[in-house]
Design a protein around this motif. Structure first.
Motif, PDB file in Angstrom:
ATOM      1  N   ILE A 261     -17.813 -16.808  17.141  1.00 58.86           N
ATOM      2  CA  ILE A 261     -18.579 -18.030  16.896  1.00 58.86           C
ATOM      3  C   ILE A 261     -17.602 -19.130  16.488  1.00 58.86           C
ATOM      4  N   PRO A 262     -17.422 -20.166  17.310  1.00 60.22           N
ATOM      5  CA  PRO A 262     -16.397 -21.188  17.050  1.00 60.22           C
ATOM      6  C   PRO A 262     -16.543 -21.861  15.680  1.00 60.22           C
ATOM      7  N   ARG A 263     -17.777 -22.164  15.302  1.00 62.30           N
ATOM      8  CA  ARG A 263     -17.978 -22.872  14.036  1.00 62.30           C
ATOM      9  C   ARG A 263     -17.647 -21.998  12.828  1.00 62.30           C
ATOM     10  N   TRP A 264     -17.744 -20.689  12.969  1.00 64.44           N
ATOM     11  CA  TRP A 264     -17.347 -19.796  11.878  1.00 64.44           C
ATOM     12  C   TRP A 264     -15.823 -19.712  11.811  1.00 64.44           C
ATOM     13  N   ARG A 265     -15.180 -19.628  12.969  1.00 58.55           N
ATOM     14  CA  ARG A 265     -13.715 -19.550  12.995  1.00 58.55           C
ATOM     15  C   ARG A 265     -13.073 -20.813  12.431  1.00 58.55           C
ATOM     16  N   SER A 266     -13.688 -21.959  12.701  1.00 55.47           N
ATOM     17  CA  SER A 266     -13.122 -23.231  12.219  1.00 55.47           C
ATOM     18  C   SER A 266     -13.441 -23.502  10.756  1.00 55.47           C
ATOM     19  N   GLY A 267     -14.314 -22.675  10.153  1.00 57.84           N
ATOM     20  CA  GLY A 267     -14.657 -22.862   8.747  1.00 57.84           C
ATOM     21  C   GLY A 267     -15.748 -23.875   8.502  1.00 57.84           C
ATOM     22  N   ASP A 268     -16.442 -24.308   9.576  1.00 52.86           N
ATOM     23  CA  ASP A 268     -17.513 -25.299   9.418  1.00 52.86           C
ATOM     24  C   ASP A 268     -18.830 -24.664   8.986  1.00 52.86           C
ATOM     25  N   VAL A 269     -18.956 -23.356   9.206  1.00 50.10           N
ATOM     26  CA  VAL A 269     -20.179 -22.636   8.846  1.00 50.10           C
ATOM     27  C   VAL A 269     -19.787 -21.329   8.168  1.00 50.10           C
TER      28      VAL A 269
ATOM     29  N   PRO B 145     -25.503 -30.060   8.503  1.00 53.23           N
ATOM     30  CA  PRO B 145     -26.560 -29.922   9.520  1.00 53.23           C
ATOM     31  C   PRO B 145     -26.066 -29.772  10.949  1.00 53.23           C
ATOM     32  N   GLU B 146     -25.085 -30.586  11.376  1.00 50.77           N
ATOM     33  CA  GLU B 146     -24.670 -30.553  12.775  1.00 50.77           C
ATOM     34  C   GLU B 146     -24.076 -29.203  13.185  1.00 50.77           C
ATOM     35  N   PRO B 147     -23.060 -28.676  12.477  1.00 52.09           N
ATOM     36  CA  PRO B 147     -22.529 -27.371  12.871  1.00 52.09           C
ATOM     37  C   PRO B 147     -23.551 -26.243  12.727  1.00 52.09           C
ATOM     38  N   VAL B 148     -24.433 -26.307  11.712  1.00 51.80           N
ATOM     39  CA  VAL B 148     -25.465 -25.276  11.566  1.00 51.80           C
ATOM     40  C   VAL B 148     -26.405 -25.290  12.761  1.00 51.80           C
ATOM     41  N   ASN B 149     -26.792 -26.474  13.223  1.00 49.11           N
ATOM     42  CA  ASN B 149     -27.679 -26.567  14.388  1.00 49.11           C
ATOM     43  C   ASN B 149     -27.012 -25.996  15.639  1.00 49.11           C
ATOM     44  N   GLN B 150     -25.702 -26.191  15.768  1.00 50.80           N
ATOM     45  CA  GLN B 150     -24.996 -25.611  16.914  1.00 50.80           C
ATOM     46  C   GLN B 150     -25.014 -24.086  16.858  1.00 50.80           C
ATOM     47  N   VAL B 151     -24.857 -23.537  15.645  1.00 49.30           N
ATOM     48  CA  VAL B 151     -24.901 -22.087  15.488  1.00 49.30           C
ATOM     49  C   VAL B 151     -26.302 -21.557  15.803  1.00 49.30           C
ATOM     50  N   ILE B 152     -27.322 -22.281  15.407  1.00 46.73           N
ATOM     51  CA  ILE B 152     -28.700 -21.871  15.714  1.00 46.73           C
ATOM     52  C   ILE B 152     -28.895 -21.775  17.222  1.00 46.73           C
TER      53      ILE B 152
ATOM     54  N   GLU C  69     -26.640 -21.318  19.453  1.00 49.17           N
ATOM     55  CA  GLU C  69     -25.789 -20.268  20.016  1.00 49.17           C
ATOM     56  C   GLU C  69     -26.368 -18.880  19.779  1.00 49.17           C
ATOM     57  N   LEU C  70     -26.989 -18.660  18.604  1.00 46.90           N
ATOM     58  CA  LEU C  70     -27.438 -17.313  18.248  1.00 46.90           C
ATOM     59  C   LEU C  70     -28.905 -17.039  18.551  1.00 46.90           C
ATOM     60  N   GLY C  71     -29.747 -18.033  18.366  1.00 48.89           N
ATOM     61  CA  GLY C  71     -31.179 -17.756  18.538  1.00 48.89           C
ATOM     62  C   GLY C  71     -32.034 -18.914  18.078  1.00 48.89           C
ATOM     63  N   HIS C  72     -32.878 -18.664  17.074  1.00 44.86           N
ATOM     64  CA  HIS C  72     -33.738 -19.737  16.570  1.00 44.86           C
ATOM     65  C   HIS C  72     -33.922 -19.601  15.064  1.00 44.86           C
ATOM     66  N   LYS C  73     -34.297 -20.726  14.450  1.00 42.38           N
ATOM     67  CA  LYS C  73     -34.526 -20.767  13.012  1.00 42.38           C
ATOM     68  C   LYS C  73     -35.881 -20.173  12.672  1.00 42.38           C
ATOM     69  N   VAL C  74     -35.940 -19.425  11.557  1.00 41.52           N
ATOM     70  CA  VAL C  74     -37.213 -18.847  11.108  1.00 41.52           C
ATOM     71  C   VAL C  74     -37.572 -19.441   9.751  1.00 41.52           C
ATOM     72  N   PRO C  75     -38.878 -19.569   9.462  1.00 40.95           N
ATOM     73  CA  PRO C  75     -39.279 -20.219   8.199  1.00 40.95           C
ATOM     74  C   PRO C  75     -38.988 -19.387   6.957  1.00 40.95           C
ATOM     75  N   GLU C  76     -39.021 -18.044   7.076  1.00 39.57           N
ATOM     76  CA  GLU C  76     -38.765 -17.205   5.904  1.00 39.57           C
ATOM     77  C   GLU C  76     -37.267 -17.204   5.599  1.00 39.57           C
ATOM     78  N   HIS C  77     -36.941 -17.545   4.356  1.00 36.93           N
ATOM     79  CA  HIS C  77     -35.533 -17.647   3.977  1.00 36.93           C
ATOM     80  C   HIS C  77     -35.104 -16.374   3.255  1.00 36.93           C
ATOM     81  N   LEU C  78     -34.065 -15.728   3.768  1.00 38.18           N
ATOM     82  CA  LEU C  78     -33.617 -14.451   3.209  1.00 38.18           C
ATOM     83  C   LEU C  78     -33.186 -14.576   1.753  1.00 38.18           C
ATOM     84  N   ALA C  79     -32.636 -15.738   1.382  1.00 36.34           N
ATOM     85  CA  ALA C  79     -32.135 -15.890   0.016  1.00 36.34           C
ATOM     86  C   ALA C  79     -33.240 -15.833  -1.023  1.00 36.34           C
TER      87      ALA C  79
END
Length: 522
Positions: free
Chosen positions: A200-208, A240-247, A249-259
């Motif tokens: 995942i490029p954004r993880w490697r670059s440290g943006d996410v 927000p911008e790099p997180v949206n790119q990761v979303i 790339e991987l799938g979709h956002k869900v309303p239930e937050h794991l944290a």
């Protein structure tokens, strides 16, 4: 007055207290801050010159504390970003050189004595350390008088110019966009496209950063290099911008937050108070391998940073850690998590650093015309502080100071210096104020400040192609006055203002100090 004359310590604290009150009074959008102590000291010592006896040591102590803490705070960032900030630093050199040249020219035109002129130059630049250097080189208190004349004029002029510039809009083609309205956001993603974290490029670059992982109903901490499977739920943290790119790339956002589920995994903020961790990288702690834990964010002062393995820990940092419940206490013990301990100042490293700085300041360099120049307590501790701040630690000696302790020592040092300065310069100030030189001195200070601010603005706008907020921050950092910075940030919420201010602040002080002999000799 008789009571004050019998107790120098009482006089000092009265000046600081009264100066604090005056410094807090708003004159429109202008506040003089610590300079209020300077004005109170000038007034009292003008009425009774004996009140300034024995205040030279107070001045030196306050100045050394002030510049050393600035150096410690700015050193690491200055040297690590030196190449990327060369344009801004060059602009500061150009603007300071123009200020020195105009000061010399006006000094000849108005026939202003050199020592007083040097003080007007440092006052127009709002640089107390440079004024102290002028006192030391000239062997006179006249630079203090010039500083007291120029300082309030420079603050007023600086606030007017910065306030007018910061709200302007022009294309800063070589500037980065503002992140003022963006905040680190945690988002839970359902994985539809399996992928390894390292791909995942954004993880490697440290943006996410990734924290929680839920697989087959079991929640745990994500491990570096982990394979994400279809149907996994994973928490991504970032802007927000790099997180949206990761979303995407991987799938979709869900309303239930794991944290929100703390049954197996805790999300906790720990204070970094363990000296063994100071200046160490997060990767050196091996938290994922030892405890299945990961650091996602670092709160440093008012700034929130996304953490990665190369993030360097500093005293007083608040780290956001995702950790399995059973290892919570172990990880807390590693960081220390003690507010009391992190508020303490290491007297050994503070005194040792100041000792080195003062010793370096005593070294004299011969100048043309039979003069000599030394860094003194104005620049010696500053330069050494910047070097030690960049080194961070030497074996068991940790040079960095907790942010809160650094700011407290810095403010107290500035009050001591300005109070002592005012108490020694009052008689000379009153004499010049009543002379025909008064209006010439005031006009000189105003012209020098205006031309230097315009010079740095033109450099930022047309040479460096920077945005208006960053240009305003550069002017505030060049002048190095908190009221001017406050005038900018009160109008526009933009982190580029603070970034440019920090880049130029300490460097500009050094340049001003180095140009003081030029003003005195030309």
């Amino acid at each position: 007055m008789q009571l004050l004359g019998s107790s120098p310590l009482l006089t000092l604290f009265v000046v600081i207290a009264a100066g604090s009150i005056i410094g807090a009074i708003p004159f429109g959008k202008l506040k003089f801050g610590a300079a209020g102590a300077l004005f109170v000291g000038l007034a009292l010592s003008a009425a009774d010159p004996t009140l300034g006896e024995g205040m030279a040591l107070v001045q030196s102590l306050g100045l050394a504390l002030f510049v050393y803490t600035i150096g410690i705070s700015a050193g690491a960032g200055f040297f690590s970003q030196f190449r990327s900030q060369l344009g801004l630093l060059g602009s500061g050199v150009v603007a300071t050189a123009i200020a020195a040249l105009i000061s010399v020219l006006l000094g000849h035109v108005f026939d202003i004595p050199r020592n007083l002129l040097a003080g007007l130059f440092t006052g127009a630049m709002t640089s107390a350390p440079a004024m102290a250097a002028a006192n030391s080189i000239s062997g006179s208190s006249d630079p203090s008088v010039g500083y007291a004349f120029g300082y309030p004029i420079a603050v007023i002029v600086g606030i007017i110019i910065v306030s007018a510039i910061v709200t302007m809009r022009w294309p800063g083609r070589k500037d980065t966009p503002s992140l003022a309205d963006a905040h680190l956001t945690p988002v839970t993603i359902e994985v539809e496209h399996p992928e390894n974290l390292r791909e995942i490029p954004r993880w490697r670059s440290g943006d996410v950063q990734f924290s929680y992982l839920q697989r087959n109903g079991e929640t745990r901490v994500v491990l570096p290099g982990e394979d994400l499977h279809e149907g996994d739920h994973v928490v991504a943290v970032g802007l927000p911008e790099p997180v949206n790119q990761v979303i995407e790339e991987l799938g979709h956002k869900v309303p239930e937050h794991l944290a929100d589920d703390r049954s197996n995994v805790e999300f906790e903020r720990f204070v970094v108070s363990n000296p063994d961790l100071y200046s160490r990288k997060i990767a050196e702690l091996s938290l994922p391998a030892r405890y299945g834990a990961t650091v996602t964010r670092i709160q440093r002062g008012d700034l929130e940073l996304l953490a990665n393995g190369n993030s360097v820990l500093q005293p007083g940092d608040r780290v956001a850690v995702v950790v399995p419940t059973k290892y919570h206490d172990d990880v807390e013990a590693i960081f220390g998590n003690s507010e009391r301990k992190v508020s303490e100042v290491d007297a050994l490293t503070l005194a040792l650093g100041l000792t080195i700085g003062v010793l370096v300041g005593l070294v004299e360099v011969p100048l043309p015309g039979g003069l000599s120049f030394s860094l003194g307590t104005a620049a010696g501790p500053l330069v050494i502080g910047m070097i030690l701040g960049a080194i961070r630690r030497t074996g068991p000696l940790v040079w960095q100071l907790p942010e809160a302790a650094n700011l407290t020592l810095r403010q107290f040092g500035l009050f001591l210096f300005l109070a002592g300065l005012g108490l020694t310069a009052g008689p000379s100030f009153a004499e010049v104020l009543a002379s025909p030189l008064a209006w010439k001195a005031a006009l000189t200070a105003a012209i020098v400040t205006i031309f230097s601010c315009v010079a740095i603005l033109l450099c930022c706008r047309f040479w460096l192609n920077l945005s208006a907020p960053r240009s305003a921050g550069a002017m505030a950092g060049f002048l190095g006055q908190a009221a001017i910075l406050e005038a900018a940030v009160s109008k526009v919420a933009d982190e580029r203002i603070d970034s440019a201010y920090a880049a130029l602040f300490a460097f500009a002080i050094i340049v001003k100090i180095l140009l003081v002999p030029v003003v005195l000799t030309l």
